[in-house]
Every structure is written in C-alpha cells, then in structure tokens.
Design an enzyme around this catalytic site. Structure first.
Site, PDB file in Angstrom:
ATOM      1  N   CYS A 191      47.091  26.292 -32.074  1.00 21.15           N
ATOM      2  CA  CYS A 191      46.927  25.066 -31.818  1.00 21.15           C
ATOM      3  C   CYS A 191      47.938  25.636 -31.109  1.00 21.15           C
ATOM      4  O   CYS A 191      48.145  24.801 -29.427  1.00 21.15           O
ATOM      5  CB  CYS A 191      47.538  24.761 -33.182  1.00 21.15           C
ATOM      6  SG  CYS A 191      46.900  23.886 -34.500  1.00 21.15           S
TER       7      CYS A 191
ATOM      8  N   CYS B 246      38.417  21.850 -34.841  1.00 24.14           N
ATOM      9  CA  CYS B 246      38.858  21.452 -35.865  1.00 24.14           C
ATOM     10  C   CYS B 246      39.023  19.916 -35.517  1.00 24.14           C
ATOM     11  O   CYS B 246      39.402  18.944 -35.427  1.00 24.14           O
ATOM     12  CB  CYS B 246      41.260  21.841 -35.682  1.00 24.14           C
ATOM     13  SG  CYS B 246      41.371  21.774 -34.444  1.00 24.14           S
TER      14      CYS B 246
ATOM     15  N   CYS C 181      46.568  17.773 -36.025  1.00 23.91           N
ATOM     16  CA  CYS C 181      47.327  18.540 -37.658  1.00 23.91           C
ATOM     17  C   CYS C 181      49.335  18.519 -36.589  1.00 23.91           C
ATOM     18  O   CYS C 181      49.583  18.809 -35.167  1.00 23.91           O
ATOM     19  CB  CYS C 181      46.714  20.340 -37.880  1.00 23.91           C
ATOM     20  SG  CYS C 181      46.755  20.981 -36.858  1.00 23.91           S
TER      21      CYS C 181
ATOM     22  N   ASP D 213      40.874  18.260 -32.830  1.00 18.88           N
ATOM     23  CA  ASP D 213      42.378  18.631 -31.682  1.00 18.88           C
ATOM     24  C   ASP D 213      42.057  18.183 -30.841  1.00 18.88           C
ATOM     25  O   ASP D 213      41.118  18.547 -29.877  1.00 18.88           O
ATOM     26  CB  ASP D 213      43.234  19.178 -32.827  1.00 18.88           C
ATOM     27  CG  ASP D 213      43.290  19.038 -33.941  1.00 18.88           C
ATOM     28  OD1 ASP D 213      43.335  18.260 -34.701  1.00 18.88           O
ATOM     29  OD2 ASP D 213      44.617  19.738 -34.275  1.00 18.88           O
TER      30      ASP D 213
END
Lengths: 128, 175
Positions: A106, A37, A63, A39
């Site tokens: 995450c 993603c 996110c 991140d």
C-alpha cells in the site's frame, strides 16, 4: 490484523479527498493500481508558479492502509517541489503509519503515485 | 508443485471440469484425516499435508483466473506476491470511473438498474480479457507469457470490482 492508530485516523478522517481537473496544466495526475489486491489510487498535485506543490488531492478505492497511505502523502507533499516530492520513500510512509509487512504494498502504491504524478506533469510541460 | 500433474490433467487453460471434480473427490477421500485416526504421527501428518495440497490445488484449478496464474507460475512468472504497481492510465481511469459509479449508486434514481448495467459492462470486459488471456497462454513463448501476465493483472482488478458489485447488491437488495 489490527490497524495502527494512525491508519485508523487517516481512514476515518481522510485528508484532501477529491480531485482537480486533470487537463489543467498546473495539475499533475498520477494513477496507479495494485494488481495483487485490486486497489486503485489517483493522486493529483497542484503546482504553483514558484514550482511548489500548493495543494494535493487523492481518491483511493482500496483497503484502510491504501487510503491512509495516500491521505498521508497528500499532507507530506504540500510545500515541496516536485523533485523533493519524489524523494518520499515507501519505507517512510510504512514507518509513519506502522504498516505491517503484508500492507507494505500500500505504501509502495502511494510512492509510485507521486512518481506517476510527477512524470505526468513533466510530460505535460515538455510538450509546451 | 504442478497441480495439473497432481490431478492428472493436461496443462491447458481449458480443462475438463467434470474430470477435475471426480479426481478431486477420489483423492480427497483417500487422504481424508478421518482415515488416519489410528495411524502414527508421521503418517497422520503426511495425510493432512497431502489433503491440504489437494484442496488448494482443486480451488486453484477450478477458478479460471487462478488456473491461468498457476500456468504462468509453472512457466516461471510468479504473480502472487508481486508488489509492482500497474500504471496504465486508460485502464486505471476506467476502473476509477466504475468504482465511483458503484460508490454513488445509493443516491442514484434506480440503483438496481445501474448496478445491473455496471455488472454487465464489467462482465463484457472480463470476457474479452479472458479470451485474450487464453490465446496468449496457448502460444507458450516468453513474450506471450508476459502479455498473459498483464491480462491476469487486469482481470484481478475486474474480479475485485465484480465482487464489490455483488456485495453492494447484497447490501441494497437483501430480502
């Protein structure tokens, strides 16, 4: 997809955002990224003379779940030793924040950030 | 599913974009759901599935990054659902710095100039990584494939940053 209340709380009121001087010998810095993603997460721990984590700060570009995971981790690690901190598992983070399966990565990012920070601290102090 | 085979293209990083578009149009036409409005359930379903596959394949082959990712997948390296984190301090520190610059651009003296400079810098790095990626993909051995996968991962970060820069430009300079 709906975020859990805890994720929203950490996202809207992130704890311990910021950073320390990464060259300070009492500071452990962990940098990790999630290619899937894009991140990026930086976690820094301030280790006291007694070996306990006195303070923690994070900066995350990603996110809501990534921000919440790192914010939560900064709260959890305080008062722990580095060896205790690395026992924090992504599953604990995911459970606390009620992360859905697609956001598990995450919590993995946050777990790996702790490990990277501890590795950084150990490599800093093995040289001395 | 090998999308190169589906579109009758050689399995290479550089592809004939015009041919890809032509083949796509003809394949999309023959499988278009409208053509099957009077067909039976099974046949209709097959056409819908084939049509979706063609659309997916077209999107994947059209974009150089997803095309490279698809090539690696065909060589046994799947990046799509990986949850492994990347831990290259120097690369990540640079990503962090760029994202910090981007997040502070509103309060800067000349946001437009800063955004443009940032976008150009990111574009230069992106181009370099694509060049390395292409060279590695041409080697076709395990070691080079793994290194190519590392380039794809880096390009994903750069790609996301580029999108965020564009988004910020839209927000700040919308007419």
């Amino acid at each position: 997809m709906a975020y859990s209340e805890k994720v929203i709380d950490h996202y809207e009121n992130p704890r311990n955002v910021g950073g320390f001087d990464k060259n300070d010998p009492t500071i452990a810095t962990g940098m990790v990224g999630a290619p899937a993603c894009g991140d990026v997460m930086k976690l820094q721990l301030k280790v006291g003379e007694n070996g306990l984590i006195e303070d923690a700060k994070f900066k995350t570009y990603g996110c809501g779940s990534a921000i919440a995971s790192s914010s939560l981790v900064t709260e959890w690690v305080k008062g722990k030793t580095l060896d205790e901190a690395v026992t924090i598992k992504n599953t604990d983070i995911a459970e606390e924040l009620a992360l859905p399966p697609v956001k598990i990565h995450c919590s993995i990012l946050a777990e790996d950030a702790i490990k990277a920070a501890v590795d950084d601290y150990k490599s800093k102090h093995s040289k001395a | 599913m090998n999308f190169f085979t589906l579109f009758g293209l050689p399995e290479t990083y550089h592809i004939d974009n015009a041919k890809l578009a032509n083949v796509y149009q003809s394949l999309a036409k023959v499988t278009h759901p409208d053509k099957f409005s009077n067909a039976g359930g099974q046949e209709k379903l097959m056409a819908v599935q084939k049509n979706a596959q063609i659309n997916d394949g077209y999107q994947i082959l059209k974009n150089p990054l997803s095309r490279a990712e698809h090539m690696l997948e065909l060589r046994g390296i799947s990046l799509q659902h990986e949850t492994q984190t990347m831990q290259e301090p120097a690369f990540l520190m640079q990503q962090m710095e760029w994202r910090e610059q981007l997040s502070e651009v509103e309060s800067a003296g000349d946001p437009e100039q800063i955004l443009q400079a940032l976008d150009e810098e990111v574009a230069i790095h992106t181009k370099q990584h694509f060049k390395t990626l292409q060279e590695l993909l041409e080697q076709q051995n395990d070691e080079a494939n793994n290194l190519a996968a590392a380039e794809v991962r880096k390009l994903k970060f750069l790609n996301k940053l580029h999108k965020e820069i564009e988004l910020k430009e839209d927000v700040l300079f919308e007419d």
